[in-house]
Structure formats: C-alpha cells, structure tokens
Write a protein that holds these residues in place. Sequence first.
Motif, PDB file in Angstrom:
ATOM      1  N   GLY A 167      61.719  30.648  48.742  1.00 60.86           N
ATOM      2  CA  GLY A 167      60.970  30.474  47.504  1.00 60.86           C
ATOM      3  C   GLY A 167      59.861  29.447  47.568  1.00 60.86           C
ATOM      4  N   ASP A 168      59.486  29.015  48.783  1.00 62.68           N
ATOM      5  CA  ASP A 168      58.447  27.991  48.901  1.00 62.68           C
ATOM      6  C   ASP A 168      57.151  28.516  49.507  1.00 62.68           C
ATOM      7  OD1 ASP A 168      59.429  28.393  51.419  1.00 62.68           O
ATOM      8  OD2 ASP A 168      59.707  26.280  51.887  1.00 62.68           O
ATOM      9  N   ALA A 169      57.074  29.803  49.733  1.00 63.17           N
ATOM     10  CA  ALA A 169      55.848  30.438  50.229  1.00 63.17           C
ATOM     11  C   ALA A 169      55.698  31.780  49.517  1.00 63.17           C
ATOM     12  CB  ALA A 169      55.903  30.645  51.742  1.00 63.17           C
ATOM     13  N   ALA A 170      54.450  32.139  49.269  1.00 67.13           N
ATOM     14  CA  ALA A 170      54.152  33.420  48.616  1.00 67.13           C
ATOM     15  C   ALA A 170      52.919  34.010  49.275  1.00 67.13           C
ATOM     16  CB  ALA A 170      53.906  33.217  47.122  1.00 67.13           C
ATOM     17  N   TRP A 171      52.878  35.326  49.316  1.00 69.82           N
ATOM     18  CA  TRP A 171      51.688  36.006  49.811  1.00 69.82           C
ATOM     19  C   TRP A 171      51.353  37.095  48.823  1.00 69.82           C
ATOM     20  CZ3 TRP A 171      56.249  35.352  52.326  1.00 69.82           C
ATOM     21  CH2 TRP A 171      57.087  36.466  52.435  1.00 69.82           C
ATOM     22  N   PHE A 172      50.080  37.453  48.788  1.00 67.30           N
ATOM     23  CA  PHE A 172      49.641  38.418  47.775  1.00 67.30           C
ATOM     24  C   PHE A 172      48.586  39.353  48.336  1.00 67.30           C
ATOM     25  CE2 PHE A 172      46.471  35.101  47.428  1.00 67.30           C
ATOM     26  CZ  PHE A 172      45.306  35.771  47.132  1.00 67.30           C
ATOM     27  N   TYR A 173      48.417  40.447  47.593  1.00 67.78           N
ATOM     28  CA  TYR A 173      47.379  41.434  47.846  1.00 67.78           C
ATOM     29  C   TYR A 173      46.841  41.856  46.482  1.00 67.78           C
ATOM     30  CZ  TYR A 173      45.239  45.990  48.318  1.00 67.78           C
ATOM     31  OH  TYR A 173      44.358  47.032  48.236  1.00 67.78           O
ATOM     32  N   CYS A 174      45.546  42.095  46.404  1.00 64.48           N
ATOM     33  CA  CYS A 174      44.959  42.665  45.197  1.00 64.48           C
ATOM     34  C   CYS A 174      43.579  43.229  45.531  1.00 64.48           C
ATOM     35  CB  CYS A 174      44.848  41.629  44.078  1.00 64.48           C
ATOM     36  SG  CYS A 174      43.704  40.280  44.416  1.00 64.48           S
ATOM     37  N   ILE A 175      43.009  43.872  44.530  1.00 68.99           N
ATOM     38  CA  ILE A 175      41.624  44.327  44.588  1.00 68.99           C
ATOM     39  C   ILE A 175      40.841  43.457  43.616  1.00 68.99           C
ATOM     40  CG2 ILE A 175      40.024  46.242  44.172  1.00 68.99           C
ATOM     41  CD1 ILE A 175      41.828  46.769  46.538  1.00 68.99           C
ATOM     42  N   LEU A 176      39.725  42.913  44.081  1.00 67.88           N
ATOM     43  CA  LEU A 176      38.926  41.980  43.295  1.00 67.88           C
ATOM     44  C   LEU A 176      37.530  42.532  43.052  1.00 67.88           C
ATOM     45  CD1 LEU A 176      38.291  39.055  42.203  1.00 67.88           C
ATOM     46  CD2 LEU A 176      37.619  38.501  44.557  1.00 67.88           C
ATOM     47  N   ASP A 177      37.102  42.435  41.805  1.00 67.00           N
ATOM     48  CA  ASP A 177      35.689  42.581  41.454  1.00 67.00           C
ATOM     49  C   ASP A 177      35.229  41.196  41.019  1.00 67.00           C
ATOM     50  OD1 ASP A 177      35.619  45.328  41.900  1.00 67.00           O
ATOM     51  OD2 ASP A 177      36.004  45.819  39.803  1.00 67.00           O
ATOM     52  N   ASP A 178      34.289  40.635  41.741  1.00 70.65           N
ATOM     53  CA  ASP A 178      33.760  39.301  41.449  1.00 70.65           C
ATOM     54  C   ASP A 178      32.273  39.493  41.146  1.00 70.65           C
ATOM     55  OD1 ASP A 178      33.638  36.565  41.165  1.00 70.65           O
ATOM     56  OD2 ASP A 178      33.618  36.155  43.319  1.00 70.65           O
ATOM     57  N   ILE A 179      31.933  39.451  39.855  1.00 77.47           N
ATOM     58  CA  ILE A 179      30.594  39.802  39.399  1.00 77.47           C
ATOM     59  C   ILE A 179      29.806  38.514  39.137  1.00 77.47           C
ATOM     60  CG2 ILE A 179      29.270  41.111  37.701  1.00 77.47           C
ATOM     61  CD1 ILE A 179      31.264  42.777  39.493  1.00 77.47           C
ATOM     62  N   ASN A 180      28.721  38.350  39.888  1.00 74.58           N
ATOM     63  CA  ASN A 180      27.938  37.116  39.855  1.00 74.58           C
ATOM     64  C   ASN A 180      26.446  37.424  39.908  1.00 74.58           C
ATOM     65  OD1 ASN A 180      30.318  35.281  40.350  1.00 74.58           O
ATOM     66  ND2 ASN A 180      30.401  36.549  42.183  1.00 74.58           N
ATOM     67  N   GLU A 181      25.661  36.384  39.701  1.00 73.04           N
ATOM     68  CA  GLU A 181      24.207  36.466  39.888  1.00 73.04           C
ATOM     69  C   GLU A 181      23.752  35.295  40.744  1.00 73.04           C
ATOM     70  OE1 GLU A 181      22.284  36.423  36.077  1.00 73.04           O
ATOM     71  OE2 GLU A 181      22.898  38.481  35.610  1.00 73.04           O
ATOM     72  N   TRP A 182      22.756  35.540  41.546  1.00 75.08           N
ATOM     73  CA  TRP A 182      22.071  34.484  42.289  1.00 75.08           C
ATOM     74  C   TRP A 182      20.590  34.630  41.968  1.00 75.08           C
ATOM     75  CZ3 TRP A 182      22.784  30.005  44.418  1.00 75.08           C
ATOM     76  CH2 TRP A 182      21.809  29.463  45.248  1.00 75.08           C
TER      77      TRP A 182
END
Length: 168
Positions: free
Chosen positions: A118-133
């Motif tokens: 219970g002291d480590a976790a791992w994850f997976y997901c799909i990310l949309d990160d919408i930004n402007e430069w």
Amino acid sequence: TLILNAMKRMITLMTVVTALSCLLPSCRNGTKVETDSNADSLAVSQAIHACIGWAKEKDFDLLYSVINDPGYLEVSPGNRITRGIDQFRENEPFWGSPDFKAIRYDIRDLTISFSPAGDAAWFYCILDDINEWKGEPANWENTRWTGVLVKKDGKWIMMQQHFSFPNS
C-alpha cells in the motif's frame, strides 16, 4: 524504438516495484498492511490531477506538493527526459511565462493499482491537456499517461511519469 525502449523500462520498473513490495516484512509474514483504500485511491487521484491541474492558476505550490523528489523521472514525447526535481524546476520560466496559458485538461480511463504494502501506486490514463503558447494551440490530445507514485510521510508523491502519443 526510443518510445518502445522507454515503455519497456516503465514495465520493468513497475515489475520491480511490485516485486520489492512483496519482499517487505508485512508481506512475508502474511499480515496485510491496513490502509484505507478509498482514501488512498482518492489521494492518488488528487495527486495525479494536481500534476496537470496546477497549470491553470500557475499554482507552483500545488505542483511541488506532488513532484518534489530528487529521484523524479519524466519521459515526454520528443525524446525529452527529465531527471530529478532540480532539472524539472528548470522548466519553471516556460510554465510561468505569460505566453503559456493552460485552458483545461481532461483525464479519461484512469486506472490506479497499488502495491501489496500500500505504499506504491501506478496508474494509466488518457490525457487531453489543452493549452496555448503565444495565443496559438499547444495541445496534447489523446496522450497516454502512465506514472508511479510512492507514499512518503502520509503523502502521495509522483516519482515517475511517461507521456506518449499513439501512432495514427
């Protein structure tokens, strides 16, 4: 092949984390570590969201509450590898620039797994990160995002992140 090699290293790391967790005394003697799995799941999810969500308000305190370890590792598209919190902090002028604007983010299919201790976790997901430069779109859409967090002093800390784009 670089992305494939990075993915192989991520799988190896997750395998090692899981194997080492089973070697802990709590696993060897057959006792389970008592954790509040709902609270830990929520805390890990909040830490994952903080890794992206901080950018909207440029809340560096929130960011560094979850990314702050000297052993931190990040692999991003374009063969960019960040090793350690000091190298990570070198990006602050870019993220803090008024030219960078975080618009929104969306995390889908978030899957979180925990080590037996219970002291480590791992994850997976799909990310949309919408930004402007400088007013132009600077988005990461349908980005595969994986990571490993460890629980230190009762807080979940991001130790490793890997971002990749699927080949169309």
